[in-house]
Design a protein around this motif. Structure first.
Motif, PDB file in Angstrom:
ATOM      1  N   PHE A  97     101.645  99.553  93.794  1.00  0.00           N
ATOM      2  CA  PHE A  97     101.611 100.568  94.846  1.00  0.00           C
ATOM      3  C   PHE A  97     102.808 101.514  94.788  1.00  0.00           C
ATOM      4  O   PHE A  97     102.787 102.586  95.387  1.00  0.00           O
ATOM      5  CB  PHE A  97     101.554  99.904  96.224  1.00  0.00           C
ATOM      6  CG  PHE A  97     100.194  99.367  96.564  1.00  0.00           C
ATOM      7  CD1 PHE A  97      99.116 100.220  96.762  1.00  0.00           C
ATOM      8  CD2 PHE A  97      99.979  98.005  96.676  1.00  0.00           C
ATOM      9  CE1 PHE A  97      97.860  99.731  97.068  1.00  0.00           C
ATOM     10  CE2 PHE A  97      98.728  97.499  96.987  1.00  0.00           C
ATOM     11  CZ  PHE A  97      97.660  98.363  97.182  1.00  0.00           C
ATOM     12  N   THR A  98     103.871 101.106  94.093  1.00  0.00           N
ATOM     13  CA  THR A  98     105.051 101.966  93.973  1.00  0.00           C
ATOM     14  C   THR A  98     105.367 102.192  92.497  1.00  0.00           C
ATOM     15  O   THR A  98     104.985 101.385  91.637  1.00  0.00           O
ATOM     16  CB  THR A  98     106.277 101.334  94.657  1.00  0.00           C
ATOM     17  OG1 THR A  98     106.620 100.115  93.975  1.00  0.00           O
ATOM     18  CG2 THR A  98     105.981 101.032  96.122  1.00  0.00           C
ATOM     19  N   ILE A  99     106.074 103.268  92.220  1.00  0.00           N
ATOM     20  CA  ILE A  99     106.411 103.584  90.826  1.00  0.00           C
ATOM     21  C   ILE A  99     107.332 102.518  90.249  1.00  0.00           C
ATOM     22  O   ILE A  99     107.133 102.034  89.128  1.00  0.00           O
ATOM     23  CB  ILE A  99     107.080 104.972  90.742  1.00  0.00           C
ATOM     24  CG1 ILE A  99     106.091 106.052  91.168  1.00  0.00           C
ATOM     25  CG2 ILE A  99     107.579 105.230  89.322  1.00  0.00           C
ATOM     26  CD1 ILE A  99     106.668 107.451  91.173  1.00  0.00           C
TER      27      ILE A  99
ATOM     28  N   GLY B 140     107.696  99.448  91.287  1.00  0.00           N
ATOM     29  CA  GLY B 140     106.929  98.216  91.154  1.00  0.00           C
ATOM     30  C   GLY B 140     106.014  98.241  89.948  1.00  0.00           C
ATOM     31  O   GLY B 140     105.865  97.238  89.237  1.00  0.00           O
ATOM     32  N   TYR B 141     105.410  99.401  89.699  1.00  0.00           N
ATOM     33  CA  TYR B 141     104.508  99.535  88.553  1.00  0.00           C
ATOM     34  C   TYR B 141     105.249  99.286  87.239  1.00  0.00           C
ATOM     35  O   TYR B 141     104.701  98.699  86.305  1.00  0.00           O
ATOM     36  CB  TYR B 141     103.887 100.931  88.550  1.00  0.00           C
ATOM     37  CG  TYR B 141     102.905 101.155  87.428  1.00  0.00           C
ATOM     38  CD1 TYR B 141     101.613 100.639  87.500  1.00  0.00           C
ATOM     39  CD2 TYR B 141     103.273 101.872  86.294  1.00  0.00           C
ATOM     40  CE1 TYR B 141     100.709 100.834  86.458  1.00  0.00           C
ATOM     41  CE2 TYR B 141     102.377 102.077  85.255  1.00  0.00           C
ATOM     42  CZ  TYR B 141     101.098 101.556  85.345  1.00  0.00           C
ATOM     43  OH  TYR B 141     100.209 101.749  84.309  1.00  0.00           O
TER      44      TYR B 141
END
Length: 285
Positions: free
Chosen positions: A185-187, A189-190
């Motif tokens: 869901f977040t850059i 995190g990705y």
């Protein structure tokens, strides 16, 4: 076993470096070759766990990356072989569906779709049970042909221990997928997803290896792989240093063990003893 599997890559002082490299290799998977290297590393994980070396994950610096990559390519041949077999089986309902559509027979087309769906589901479940065993035997024999050994497949695939391992590996896959979905869901995190996937895939291979080793020994009466020299009973799995004290046979004594008349013992008539007839010549009664 699931907890041990998920913690496997977090062992050792250099675990962050190991995970960072593993995630980086997977991150470069779009170049294709790193994917084979990644798969080869996972095969080495399985090989070590099958030998009982569960405390020390492979260090990237200790591996021959060319050989590791080639192993990944060879294992991919095994996976593609089973994938091709599944496609051949799926071709039958596919043909039925195509004939139904071409002949404007709605009933025949629906039948083809239903049969195809059932065959696909059965095929996926079969692959989930067969691939861990095929991979384990591939690692054991270091041979592509071993991945298709029907005798081993028949004996181990239906073994209860192996089936439990397949279910636990599936549970790990669900956990890792859920964590990866949340991170996505977040850059930031990705960007962490490849590293989570590395830890998760190592855990899956850990469980496959444990399950295959136990099931194989149950079926054949011997472990699939023996520990390497320097590992085993009396050996520190982390350092590889053997504890010689464990080699002593029960009842065996050291050279300097205490005896009734050893070198340091004080005899009844030593130089300084005061006996019944001492140096002064005094009689004692």
């Amino acid at each position: 076993m699931i907890e041990d599997a998920l913690r496997y890559q977090t062992q050792g002082d250099d675990w962050l470096k190991r995970v960072a490299i593993g995630g980086g290799v997977l991150f470069l998977g779009f170049l294709l070759v790193p994917l084979f290297t990644f798969q080869g590393y996972m095969l080495e994980v399985m090989r070590r766990v099958m030998r009982g070396e569960t405390e020390t994950p492979p260090a990237w610096g200790d591996l021959d990356l060319v050989e590791t990559t080639v192993d990944g390519v060879r294992h991919t041949v095994v996976v593609l072989g089973y994938g091709l077999a599944l496609l051949v089986v799926l071709a039958v309902p596919g043909v039925v569906m195509f004939v139904g559509i071409a002949g404007e027979s709605g009933a025949l087309a629906v039948l083809g779709v239903l049969v195809g769906g059932l065959v696909y589901l059965a095929g996926v479940l079969a692959m989930a049970a067969v691939l861990p065993v095929a991979t384990g035997n591939f690692v054991k024999e270091d041979s592509i042909a071993a991945g298709f050994d029907l005798d081993v497949l028949r004996a181990v695939v239906t073994n209860r221990t192996m089936l439990m391992a397949v279910l636990m590996a599936f549970a790990v896959n669900i956990i890792v997928s859920a964590v990866s979905s949340v991170l996505g869901f977040t850059i930031v995190g990705y960007l962490l997803v490849p590293f989570v996937a590395f830890v998760g895939q190592s855990g899956i291979m850990y469980i496959w290896a444990e399950g295959f080793a136990d099931a194989y020994e149950e079926e054949y009466g011997e472990p699939p792989l023996a520990p390497e020299a320097g590992f085993g009973a009396g050996t520190d799995a982390t350092t590889g240093v053997r504890d010689e004290s464990t080699d002593r046979v029960a009842g065996e004594t050291d050279d300097d063990s205490a005896t009734g008349w050893d070198d340091d013992s004080t005899s009844a008539w030593d130089d300084d003893s005061t006996g019944d007839w001492d140096d002064t010549g005094d009689d004692r009664y």
